[in-house]
Design an enzyme around this catalytic site. Structure first.
Site, short mmCIF file in Angstrom:
data_model
loop_
_atom_site.label_atom_id
_atom_site.label_comp_id
_atom_site.label_asym_id
_atom_site.label_seq_id
_atom_site.Cartn_x
_atom_site.Cartn_y
_atom_site.Cartn_z
NE ARG A 31 -3.43 -2.68 0.41
CZ ARG A 31 -3.00 -3.80 -0.18
NH1 ARG A 31 -1.98 -3.76 -1.05
NH2 ARG A 31 -3.58 -4.95 0.03
CB SER B 292 -7.67 -1.68 5.67
OG SER B 292 -8.06 -2.96 5.25
CD GLU C 192 -4.81 0.18 3.31
OE1 GLU C 192 -4.38 -0.69 4.08
OE2 GLU C 192 -5.48 -0.08 2.29
C1 LIG Z 1 -15.28 -1.21 0.89
C2 LIG Z 1 -13.84 -0.94 0.51
C3 LIG Z 1 -12.96 -2.00 0.43
C4 LIG Z 1 -11.62 -1.77 0.09
N1 LIG Z 1 -10.77 -2.83 0.01
C5 LIG Z 1 -9.49 -2.62 -0.35
C6 LIG Z 1 -8.59 -3.72 -0.49
O1 LIG Z 1 -8.93 -4.88 -0.27
N2 LIG Z 1 -7.32 -3.47 -0.87
C7 LIG Z 1 -6.88 -2.20 -1.12
O2 LIG Z 1 -5.71 -2.03 -1.49
N3 LIG Z 1 -7.71 -1.15 -1.00
C8 LIG Z 1 -9.00 -1.32 -0.62
N4 LIG Z 1 -9.83 -0.24 -0.48
C9 LIG Z 1 -9.31 1.11 -0.69
C10 LIG Z 1 -9.44 1.62 -2.13
O3 LIG Z 1 -10.15 0.71 -2.91
C11 LIG Z 1 -8.05 1.82 -2.76
O4 LIG Z 1 -7.16 2.54 -1.92
C12 LIG Z 1 -8.13 2.57 -4.08
O5 LIG Z 1 -6.86 2.54 -4.64
C13 LIG Z 1 -8.62 4.01 -3.92
O6 LIG Z 1 -8.73 4.61 -5.21
P1 LIG Z 1 -9.39 6.05 -5.33
O7 LIG Z 1 -9.43 6.44 -6.77
O8 LIG Z 1 -10.69 6.06 -4.63
O9 LIG Z 1 -8.31 6.95 -4.57
P2 LIG Z 1 -8.53 8.16 -3.55
O10 LIG Z 1 -9.12 7.64 -2.28
O11 LIG Z 1 -9.26 9.26 -4.20
O12 LIG Z 1 -7.03 8.61 -3.29
C14 LIG Z 1 -6.14 7.77 -2.58
C15 LIG Z 1 -4.70 8.29 -2.76
O13 LIG Z 1 -4.34 8.13 -4.13
C16 LIG Z 1 -3.86 9.37 -4.65
N5 LIG Z 1 -4.27 9.47 -6.04
C17 LIG Z 1 -5.53 9.33 -6.53
N6 LIG Z 1 -5.53 9.46 -7.88
C18 LIG Z 1 -4.24 9.70 -8.23
C19 LIG Z 1 -3.57 9.91 -9.47
N7 LIG Z 1 -4.23 9.95 -10.65
N8 LIG Z 1 -2.25 10.14 -9.45
C20 LIG Z 1 -1.54 10.10 -8.28
N9 LIG Z 1 -2.11 9.90 -7.08
C21 LIG Z 1 -3.44 9.69 -7.05
C22 LIG Z 1 -4.50 10.45 -3.79
O14 LIG Z 1 -3.72 11.63 -3.81
C23 LIG Z 1 -4.54 9.78 -2.43
O15 LIG Z 1 -3.29 9.96 -1.78
C24 LIG Z 1 -11.18 -0.45 -0.16
C25 LIG Z 1 -12.08 0.62 -0.09
C26 LIG Z 1 -13.41 0.39 0.25
C27 LIG Z 1 -14.36 1.54 0.31
#
Ligand SMILES: Cc1cc2nc3c(=O)[nH]c(=O)nc-3n(C[C@H](O)[C@H](O)[C@H](O)COP(=O)(O)OP(=O)(O)OC[C@H]3O[C@@H](n4cnc5c(N)ncnc54)[C@H](O)[C@@H]3O)c2cc1C
Length: 274
Positions: free
Chosen positions: A142, A184, A254
């Site tokens: 992560r 998480s 996280e």
């Molecule tokens: C129910 C649920 C279950 C989940 N299960 C998991 C799991 O099993 N494993 C797991 O790894 N994650 C899990 N997650 C977390 C989530 O799915 C991941 O972290 C995912 O990568 C988030 O993507 P996002 O576009 O929503 O990012 P955001 O939440 O919008 O951003 C997260 C980070 O990424 C950065 N970011 C976003 N877009 C960019 C870009 N284009 N360039 C550079 N940086 C960027 C942001 O600046 C921030 O620091 C879960 C979430 C939920 C709600």
């Protein structure tokens, strides 16, 4: 710069946050310095004092096959990637269907499930300052050291979408609550589980307002409806304090806390030098 008004109580998976103006990143790369980039906020807790926010425009929502690589725009949602790979019989993206987010967020977080990680089949990324090969990126659990907005990522193409894996991943998620959360809350410390530690200090099922360390899975901070930022932060700090006192382990978030009080003194909020 173009902007979009977003209500984060609807937009974020936590269902927390106010209505904010978010700037759109298209090709205006010289204007990005003072903004914090967001994806679809599935890993994000939006605060009451958030930094100026920016997101990739729709122009980065695409998938194409080019030069024998799968090229995916940073604003492409995970569900769309999974459907594309299923349709074109491409392997290794089966887990994506159960990981909510957009490609940029998934790559930045090196999202994954158990032994699967998005970086496993990554070849390179395209950022606002050019192409970066996987070998030039430091990444781990992560974590990545990517400092610029990810506009696109290229992956190797391996034939054979495995529907069995989709079922397996779905099963792996069955112990996770469906109440709104951001996945998480803390990273698992080496050799241990954040959920176990939270439970051991008596916080599993602990509720403040509408926020709770889920009684189904202690490392999921969930929102029963009207949960707010302050209650979420109170519980996060309480878990960190109690786990540190009992086990000498500092639980690292996280989830990304998007609030000026917790982002430290970063002036350039797009992951500049720490
Ligand atoms: C129910 C649920 C279950 C989940 N299960 C998991 C799991 O099993 N494993 C797991 O790894 N994650 C899990 N997650 C977390 C989530 O799915 C991941 O972290 C995912 O990568 C988030 O993507 P996002 O576009 O929503 O990012 P955001 O939440 O919008 O951003 C997260 C980070 O990424 C950065 N970011 C976003 N877009 C960019 C870009 N284009 N360039 C550079 N940086 C960027 C942001 O600046 C921030 O620091 C879960 C979430 C939920 C709600």
């Amino acid at each position: 710069m173009k902007t979009k008004r977003i209500n984060f109580k609807n937009y974020s998976s936590f269902k927390i946050g106010g209505e904010l103006e978010v700037s759109l990143l298209e090709d205006n790369f010289s204007e990005i310095d003072d903004y914090y980039l967001i994806g679809s906020c599935n890993n994000t807790l939006v605060g009451t004092n958030p930094p100026p926010l920016m997101m990739l425009s729709k122009a980065y929502d695409y998938i194409k096959i080019e030069d024998n690589l799968l090229k995916i725009g940073g604003a492409t949602p995970s569900g769309k990637i999974a459907s594309f790979c299923k349709k074109h019989d491409i392997a290794n993206f089966e887990l994506i269907s159960h990981l909510p987010g957009k490609l940029g967020g998934l790559v930045y977080m090196n999202a994954g499930l158990k032994e699967f990680e998005i970086f496993q089949h990554l070849v390179s990324i395209k950022t606002t300052s050019g192409i970066k090969a996987k070998n030039d990126i430091i990444f781990g659990y992560r974590f990545t050291d990517i400092k610029e907005p990810i506009l696109e990522a290229s992956f190797e193409i391996v034939p054979g979408f495995d529907t069995g894996k989709v079922v397996l991943f779905k099963k792996m998620r069955e112990n996770q609550p469906s109440t709104p959360s951001a996945g998480s809350c803390f990273k698992n410390p080496i050799g241990d589980y954040a959920g176990r530690l939270i439970e051991a200090v008596g916080l599993k099922g602990e509720r403040v307002g509408d926020m709770e360390f889920s009684s189904e899975h202690a490392n999921f901070l969930v929102n029963y409806g009207d949960g707010n930022f302050d209650d979420a932060i109170f519980l996060i700090k309480e878990a960190q304090k109690r786990v540190y006192a009992a086990f000498d382990i500092w639980l690292e978030c996280e989830i990304v806390v998007l609030d000026m009080r917790y982002l430290g003194n970063k002036s350039s909020l797009i992951k500049s030098e720490d």
